[in-house]
Design an enzyme around this catalytic site. Structure first.
Site, PDB file in Angstrom:
ATOM      1  N   HIS A   1      -0.383   5.000   7.006  1.00  0.00           N
ATOM      2  CA  HIS A   1      -0.323   5.263   5.486  1.00  0.00           C
ATOM      3  C   HIS A   1       0.202   6.769   5.454  1.00  0.00           C
ATOM      4  O   HIS A   1      -0.479   7.576   5.954  1.00  0.00           O
ATOM      5  CB  HIS A   1      -1.397   4.884   4.842  1.00  0.00           C
ATOM      6  CG  HIS A   1      -1.547   3.395   4.645  1.00  0.00           C
ATOM      7  ND1 HIS A   1      -2.520   3.033   5.498  1.00  0.00           N
ATOM      8  CD2 HIS A   1      -1.243   2.465   3.755  1.00  0.00           C
ATOM      9  CE1 HIS A   1      -2.561   1.612   5.162  1.00  0.00           C
ATOM     10  NE2 HIS A   1      -1.762   1.334   4.489  1.00  0.00           N
TER      11      HIS A   1
ATOM     12  N   ASN B   1       3.577  -5.800   5.769  1.00  0.00           N
ATOM     13  CA  ASN B   1       2.588  -6.507   6.166  1.00  0.00           C
ATOM     14  C   ASN B   1       2.829  -7.978   6.621  1.00  0.00           C
ATOM     15  O   ASN B   1       2.188  -8.378   7.613  1.00  0.00           O
ATOM     16  CB  ASN B   1       1.612  -6.624   4.913  1.00  0.00           C
ATOM     17  CG  ASN B   1       0.965  -5.427   4.530  1.00  0.00           C
ATOM     18  OD1 ASN B   1       0.093  -4.841   5.122  1.00  0.00           O
ATOM     19  ND2 ASN B   1       1.220  -4.943   3.206  1.00  0.00           N
TER      20      ASN B   1
ATOM     21  N   SER C   1       1.000  -1.269  -0.138  1.00  0.00           N
ATOM     22  CA  SER C   1       0.037   0.185   0.008  1.00  0.00           C
ATOM     23  C   SER C   1       0.636   1.319   0.050  1.00  0.00           C
ATOM     24  O   SER C   1       0.398   2.308  -0.687  1.00  0.00           O
ATOM     25  CB  SER C   1      -1.059  -0.025   1.215  1.00  0.00           C
ATOM     26  OG  SER C   1       0.022   0.007   2.462  1.00  0.00           O
TER      27      SER C   1
ATOM     28  N   GLY D   1      -2.027  -4.093   0.923  1.00  0.00           N
ATOM     29  CA  GLY D   1      -2.231  -5.246   1.709  1.00  0.00           C
ATOM     30  C   GLY D   1      -1.129  -6.332   1.348  1.00  0.00           C
ATOM     31  O   GLY D   1      -1.263  -7.600   2.055  1.00  0.00           O
TER      32      GLY D   1
ATOM     33  N   ASP E   1      -5.313   6.794   9.779  1.00  0.00           N
ATOM     34  CA  ASP E   1      -4.834   5.548  10.518  1.00  0.00           C
ATOM     35  C   ASP E   1      -3.506   5.510  11.048  1.00  0.00           C
ATOM     36  O   ASP E   1      -3.313   4.392  11.779  1.00  0.00           O
ATOM     37  CB  ASP E   1      -4.868   4.342   9.375  1.00  0.00           C
ATOM     38  CG  ASP E   1      -4.009   4.512   8.109  1.00  0.00           C
ATOM     39  OD1 ASP E   1      -3.185   5.332   8.312  1.00  0.00           O
ATOM     40  OD2 ASP E   1      -4.409   3.864   7.251  1.00  0.00           O
TER      41      ASP E   1
END
Length: 197
Positions: A174, A90, A28, A61, A171
């Site tokens: 990111h 991830n 991502s 992801g 979040d």
């Protein structure tokens, strides 16, 4: 000059000729999560380096296992001069064993090199709350592979971005739109140097 010759000539001149093809294989952080593709750092890199064909093979992801599964088809779709591997975040967030991380990255490096492409590996760091032992083992994988395969290791481009809330999405994981030009500026010289070697 015949009509067929004119058509052939027109097709040849309309096909762009690139100095090199660069494949970005990431998650991502490179897929432009939370924004349009045009705002992401890979598209900004394309704008800055129009002489290169830059293929964004990044998927939000994505783990190293997923990247490894997709890599053969990406390499087969077009001759690639440089593979930039930005994967592992991830894996870390899910607490996957560093041994598994190393195995997957190793196979990706070898597949890329066997195809004739050079490799640029980007360092990935996990948050300190995973504990110092896991954090060190995880980060050491990247340095070991860079040394073992004599490839360049790009310092983690989120190091200076992640601590700045103005450059992060809500979040806290990111980078936002304002961070994308900074990532481009960070990655661009590494990619240019790797292609020119």
């Amino acid at each position: 000059m015949s009509f067929s010759t004119l058509v052939t000539s027109a097709l040849l001149t309309s096909t762009p000729s690139y100095a090199a093809t660069v494949l970005i294989l990431g998650d991502s952080l490179s897929a432009g999560y939370g924004m349009s593709e045009e705002q992401g750092w890979v598209q900004l890199l394309r704008n800055d380096l129009p002489e290169y064909q830059i293929i964004n093979g990044s998927v939000s992801g994505e783990t190293t296992a997923g990247g490894l599964r997709r890599l053969p088809n990406l390499l087969a779709s077009s001759p690639v001069n440089l593979v930039v591997i930005e994967l592992g975040g991830n894996d870390g967030l899910r607490g996957f064993p560093p041994k598994q991380l190393k195995s997957n990255l190793t196979k990706m490096i070898e597949l890329s090199q066997q195809s004739g492409a050079d490799v640029l590996l980007t360092e990935i760091m996990v948050p300190p709350n995973y504990g110092p032992r896991y954090t060190k083992m995880f980060n050491d994988v990247y340095h070991q592979l860079a040394s073992d395969y004599d490839i360049e290791l790009v310092p983690f481009f989120m190091q200076e971005i992640a601590p700045n809330p103005d450059l992060m999405q809500r979040d806290g994981i990111h980078p936002n739109e304002d961070a994308q030009p900074k990532i481009t500026q960070w990655m661009s010289p590494w990619i240019i140097d790797a292609v020119k070697k």
